[in-house]
Design a protein around this motif. Sequence first.
Motif, short mmCIF file in Angstrom:
data_model
loop_
_atom_site.label_atom_id
_atom_site.label_comp_id
_atom_site.label_asym_id
_atom_site.label_seq_id
_atom_site.Cartn_x
_atom_site.Cartn_y
_atom_site.Cartn_z
N ILE A 1 0.82 -1.21 0.00
CA ILE A 1 0.00 0.00 0.00
C ILE A 1 0.85 1.26 0.00
O ILE A 1 0.37 2.32 -0.40
CB ILE A 1 -0.99 0.03 1.19
CG1 ILE A 1 -0.25 0.07 2.52
CG2 ILE A 1 -1.95 -1.14 1.12
CD1 ILE A 1 -1.17 0.32 3.70
N THR B 1 -13.28 4.62 3.30
CA THR B 1 -13.02 4.81 1.87
C THR B 1 -13.90 3.88 1.04
O THR B 1 -14.52 4.30 0.05
CB THR B 1 -11.53 4.53 1.56
OG1 THR B 1 -10.73 5.48 2.27
CG2 THR B 1 -11.24 4.66 0.07
N TYR B 2 -13.94 2.64 1.43
CA TYR B 2 -14.77 1.66 0.70
C TYR B 2 -16.26 1.95 0.89
O TYR B 2 -17.04 1.90 -0.07
CB TYR B 2 -14.45 0.26 1.21
CG TYR B 2 -15.22 -0.83 0.50
CD1 TYR B 2 -14.88 -1.22 -0.80
CD2 TYR B 2 -16.31 -1.46 1.11
CE1 TYR B 2 -15.60 -2.21 -1.46
CE2 TYR B 2 -17.02 -2.45 0.46
CZ TYR B 2 -16.66 -2.82 -0.81
OH TYR B 2 -17.37 -3.80 -1.48
N VAL C 1 -7.67 -1.16 -0.25
CA VAL C 1 -8.47 -1.23 0.97
C VAL C 1 -8.24 -2.56 1.69
O VAL C 1 -8.04 -2.60 2.92
CB VAL C 1 -9.96 -1.03 0.64
CG1 VAL C 1 -10.85 -1.46 1.82
CG2 VAL C 1 -10.23 0.43 0.30
N ALA D 1 -4.82 -2.55 3.22
CA ALA D 1 -4.76 -1.64 4.37
C ALA D 1 -5.43 -2.26 5.59
O ALA D 1 -4.92 -2.15 6.71
CB ALA D 1 -5.42 -0.30 4.02
N LEU D 2 -6.57 -2.91 5.39
CA LEU D 2 -7.24 -3.57 6.50
C LEU D 2 -6.37 -4.70 7.06
O LEU D 2 -6.29 -4.89 8.28
CB LEU D 2 -8.59 -4.12 6.05
CG LEU D 2 -9.67 -3.07 5.76
CD1 LEU D 2 -10.89 -3.72 5.12
CD2 LEU D 2 -10.07 -2.34 7.05
N ALA E 1 -10.08 8.59 1.18
CA ALA E 1 -9.00 7.98 0.42
C ALA E 1 -7.70 8.75 0.61
O ALA E 1 -6.62 8.15 0.70
CB ALA E 1 -9.37 7.92 -1.07
N ALA F 1 -9.57 2.95 5.81
CA ALA F 1 -9.81 1.98 4.74
C ALA F 1 -11.29 1.62 4.65
O ALA F 1 -11.87 1.57 3.55
CB ALA F 1 -8.98 0.72 4.98
N ALA G 1 -1.19 3.14 -2.80
CA ALA G 1 -2.13 4.17 -2.35
C ALA G 1 -1.92 5.51 -3.06
O ALA G 1 -2.88 6.10 -3.55
CB ALA G 1 -2.05 4.33 -0.83
N LEU H 1 -6.37 7.86 3.96
CA LEU H 1 -5.74 6.54 3.88
C LEU H 1 -4.37 6.62 3.20
O LEU H 1 -3.42 5.95 3.62
CB LEU H 1 -6.65 5.58 3.11
CG LEU H 1 -6.13 4.15 2.91
CD1 LEU H 1 -5.81 3.49 4.25
CD2 LEU H 1 -7.14 3.32 2.13
N ALA I 1 -0.93 5.43 4.72
CA ALA I 1 -0.14 4.42 4.01
C ALA I 1 1.30 4.85 3.85
O ALA I 1 2.22 4.03 3.87
CB ALA I 1 -0.77 4.12 2.66
N MET J 1 -5.78 3.66 10.44
CA MET J 1 -5.68 3.11 9.09
C MET J 1 -6.87 2.19 8.79
O MET J 1 -7.45 2.25 7.68
CB MET J 1 -4.38 2.33 8.92
CG MET J 1 -4.23 1.70 7.53
SD MET J 1 -2.66 0.88 7.26
CE MET J 1 -1.57 2.30 7.09
#
Length: 228
Positions: free
Chosen positions: A70, A141-142, A98, A101-102, A157, A138, A74, A160, A164, A134
Amino acid sequence: MSRSRRRARLWPATLAALLLALLAAPFAHYAATLGWAGLTTDLWPGNRFDPPGVASSSAIYLHMLAGGAITVLAPLQTLPAIRNRAPAVHRWSGRLVVAAALLTAAAGLLWIFDRGTIGGPHMSYAFALYGALMGVAAAQTYRFARARQFERHRRWALRLTVLALASWAYRVHYGVWFAATGGIASNAAFTGLFDRIQIWAFYLPYLAALELWFRLRRGARATSATPA
């Protein structure tokens, strides 16, 4: 605004994203390579982590592998050319960012809760907050992309993206500090004054600066929309 003017305004953001991805690439390669090696190769003895198969060590190597990915992906995800001209690529690469990041956040938190950090409780608290932020960024963002609330999606985003890049910024801070001072107020246990500041300074000031930019941007838009 004419198309040529819109393109001219996009160039600085495009170049900045590409430059960040390029500068962070060596760190990302190192982190991802170490993560993959930790999951597939015997790196012991002489390593702080347990052998593969132990949950916390598997988690920290997953954290390195996904975190390395990421760090580069990112900022590339913010490129207007991809977002505007190849929306399908933007969507699928966004899902990858995403998910990574998760995974980075969850794996890092698992390691912290199970083993702590080398710098003790202060570092553990700061890094746990970093991981939690983080994960939230993420997920949001989703969430807003799925809800087609694209302005809110873009803000999350960018948050994030800042997070990142923060692991890379952490190393950059140390490199600059040691080059400038020889490592004053830092030690191998990460308990010096600089170390205690750095555990918060590698991400919180950048997030604060981003929030200030959001506020200034909203203010400028409101002013331009007000009739003379």
